[in-house]
Design a protein around this motif. Structure first.
Motif, PDB file in Angstrom:
ATOM      1  N   THR B  41      32.448   8.580  32.148  1.00 26.96           N
ATOM      2  CA  THR B  41      31.964   7.741  31.046  1.00 26.96           C
ATOM      3  C   THR B  41      32.631   6.368  31.086  1.00 26.96           C
ATOM      4  N   GLN B  85      26.054   9.350  26.297  1.00 25.01           N
ATOM      5  CA  GLN B  85      26.403  10.770  26.355  1.00 25.01           C
ATOM      6  C   GLN B  85      25.937  11.533  25.108  1.00 25.01           C
ATOM      7  N   ASP B 161      24.417   8.932  31.043  1.00 27.27           N
ATOM      8  CA  ASP B 161      25.686   9.662  30.982  1.00 27.27           C
ATOM      9  C   ASP B 161      25.407  11.099  30.558  1.00 27.27           C
ATOM     10  N   GLU B 162      25.568  12.030  31.487  1.00 24.54           N
ATOM     11  CA  GLU B 162      25.300  13.457  31.215  1.00 24.54           C
ATOM     12  C   GLU B 162      23.971  13.638  30.475  1.00 24.54           C
TER      13      GLU B 162
END
Ligand SMILES: Nc1ncnc2c1ncn2[C@@H]1O[C@H](COP(=O)(O)OP(=O)(O)O)[C@@H](O)[C@H]1O
Ligand SMILES: [Mg+2]
Lengths: 302, 225
Positions: B41, B85, B161-162
């Motif tokens: 991140t 995220q 992000d993810e």
């Protein structure tokens, strides 16, 4: 103020979307409206006070400035001589437009309110009164005149009203200044409270600001959302407060002319336009306060 | 597009990322992988100017991020689509309004772009939910909404992000298909994930490079993936 006002109007017109991005925050918004309303209400009174005392000061100056009285007390045989002497002195005194000895009837009329119409004036050792009018230039040298009178007519006393009129005019002037200072203080207090409300709103919306930053919002965009809301709230609150204040001033019990000090605390003629400036002025103050607080906070929050 | 030049990032707790030098070329498809807490991140944040390198430099669109002021960073961010995220939304706005938010932020005329918003929302398969509020959406729906929002300004670079962090395998594949499609349209894609299965699946569809964070350094992963 005009460019400022332009900025305010621009912010108010700016796209509604910017306004919507901050969730409606009931409490701080209501607080802002209430504060602006209360302050506007007070400002109306401060303004009324200031305008009224300004008028009072002017009126006292106008009516008292150009007249004075000379009182001659002497034995019966001296009065006529000294009156003639005084009038002669006045003839040659610069700054005097006219001078005139009051007749017995006029003096009787002046005394009637105190002693009744049937006063046997002949039996009383009344002083002779001379009324004089100054030229509008106001260049009468009262001290010089007093000295000359003392020399020519020992029984003559110059009463030029200044002894009591000056403090009154000064007090009225001071009162007007106090009224104006109160308005400045009121606007300052409003700015302070709106700054606090803005800071509370910013803190409550930290998450919103983070999201806006994530999608690329510049500080000016984020600020606009807050500024627009607070300016509108202040405008609405101040409009309500001003209306109530004006209503209260209008409903003040009328005072008959005798009560000179309080006459005309209300607005008269064009002065009615002054209080109408309070709401837009409040919006400008709210705009400035919110914008400064927001940009400052965003600067630290980077 | 994005160039790391001996960049490092340290914070109070010590150095998290050290001596990173690599380039993300236009049209490339990168995975960023590493264990949880390894700094994925953080590395993405360095890419879009949310964080600045504490040593070396990161250049985005040929601009050194340390030399940009806040407004310029904001402008740069408008050219990079970020799928965060925990995909943050404004919960009081509808999904469609959230997707349209970058338009408002960048000063576009909203009325002219309404059709684009609708198209994008249906492309990610959320037509039925466009008037729902974000809290009412499932994890997968939120991820796709975040992707739509990241795409609305048609950025050249998309950082995710993810994106499959809290969705099932089926939905992960669906999201990946969208990203692969975007890459074929010429967008530069970076996906941070610790899910190796996901990486293998995409590798069979498009040429990708895998950057792995290990021992605070970024390495190009070999054929073992
Ligand atoms: N400014 C910071 N202050 C404190 N801890 C930080 C800071 N930046 C990063 N970290 C820590 O560094 C680690 C890496 O975080 P992150 O980049 O989110 O890793 P990943 O996304 O790979 O899980 C985390 O343990 C996080 O707590
Ligand atoms: Mg992470």
């Amino acid at each position: 103020m005009t460019p400022r006002l332009g900025l305010v109007l621009g912010a108010l017109r700016a796209d509604q979307q910017a306004d919507r991005v901050v969730p409606p925050s009931g409490f701080t918004a209501q607080l802002t409206s209430f504060t602006a309303g209360a302050m506007a209400f007070l400002a109306v009174f401060a303004l009324a006070l200031s305008l009224a005392s300004g008028r009072l000061a002017e009126r006292w100056e106008a009516t008292l400035k150009d007249t004075a009285t000379i009182r001659i007390s002497a034995s019966d045989d001296q009065i006529a001589v000294q009156t003639a002497a005084v009038l002669a002195v006045l003839e040659t005194t610069p700054g005097i437009a006219s001078a005139r000895a009051l007749s017995m009837d006029e003096q009787r009329a002046l005394l009637a309110p105190w002693f009744g119409p049937d006063l046997p004036l002949d039996a009383l050792p009344l002083p002779q009164l001379i009324e004089l009018t100054e030229t509008p230039l106001g260049d009468l040298d009262t001290e010089g005149l007093r000295l000359r009178l003392a020399a020519e007519a020992p029984g003559a006393v110059l009463d030029d009203h200044t002894r009591w009129r000056e403090p009154l005019v000064r007090a009225a002037d001071r009162l007007r200044l106090l009224g104006l200072a109160s308005i400045v203080l009121i606007l300052g207090a409003m700015a302070a409270m709106i700054t606090l409300a803005t800071q509370a709103a910013l803190a409550a919306n930290a998450q919103v600001i983070e999201v806006l930053r994530l999608v690329g919002a510049q500080d000016s965009y984020i600020a606009r959302a807050f500024v627009r809301r607070f300016s509108l709230r202040a405008l609405i609150g101040a409009a309500a407060g001003t209306s109530l204040g004006l209503l209260a001033v209008t409903l003040l019990p009328g005072v008959e002319p005798a009560g000179a000090f309080l006459t005309g605390l209300g607005f008269q003629g064009v002065t009615w336009l002054w209080p109408l400036m309070i709401p837009p002025l409040s919006a400008v103050v709210a705009f400035g306060a919110t914008r400064a607080a927001t940009l400052h906070a965003l600067g630290r929050l980077s | 597009m994005i160039t790391f030049n001996e960049a490092a990032y340290s914070y109070g707790g010590g150095e998290l990322l050290a001596d990173m030098s690599f380039r993300l070329l236009p049209g490339s498809f990168h995975f960023l992988t590493g264990p949880s807490g390894s700094g994925k991140t953080t590395l993405l944040k360095l890419c879009y100017g949310a964080l600045l390198p504490t040593a070396g430099s990161v250049a985005v669109f040929d601009n050194d991020t340390r030399l940009l002021d806040r407004d310029a960073i904001a402008k740069t961010r408008q050219r990079i689509g970020v799928v965060h995220q925990d995909c943050q939304f404004l919960d009081h706005l509808t999904l469609a309004e959230n997707v349209a938010l970058p338009l408002s932020v960048s000063g576009r005329n909203m009325a002219e772009e309404l059709a684009n918003v609708a198209d994008l929302v249906s492309w990610v398969g959320l037509s039925g939910q466009q008037f729902s509020r974000p809290p009412a959406l499932s994890g997968g729906e939120r991820q796709r909404a975040a992707l739509a929002r990241a795409l609305i300004l048609s950025p050249d670079v998309i950082l995710a992000d993810e994106p499959t962090g809290n969705v099932d395998w089926e939905m992960s594949l669906r999201l990946l298909r969208l990203l692969v499609e975007l890459n074929k349209m010429g967008k530069t894609i970076v996906i941070a994930t610790h899910d190796l299965n996901l990486i293998r699946t995409v590798k069979s569809q498009v040429p990708t490079r895998v950057l792995r964070i290990a021992k605070r350094r970024v390495q190009l992963a070999g054929a073992d993936l």
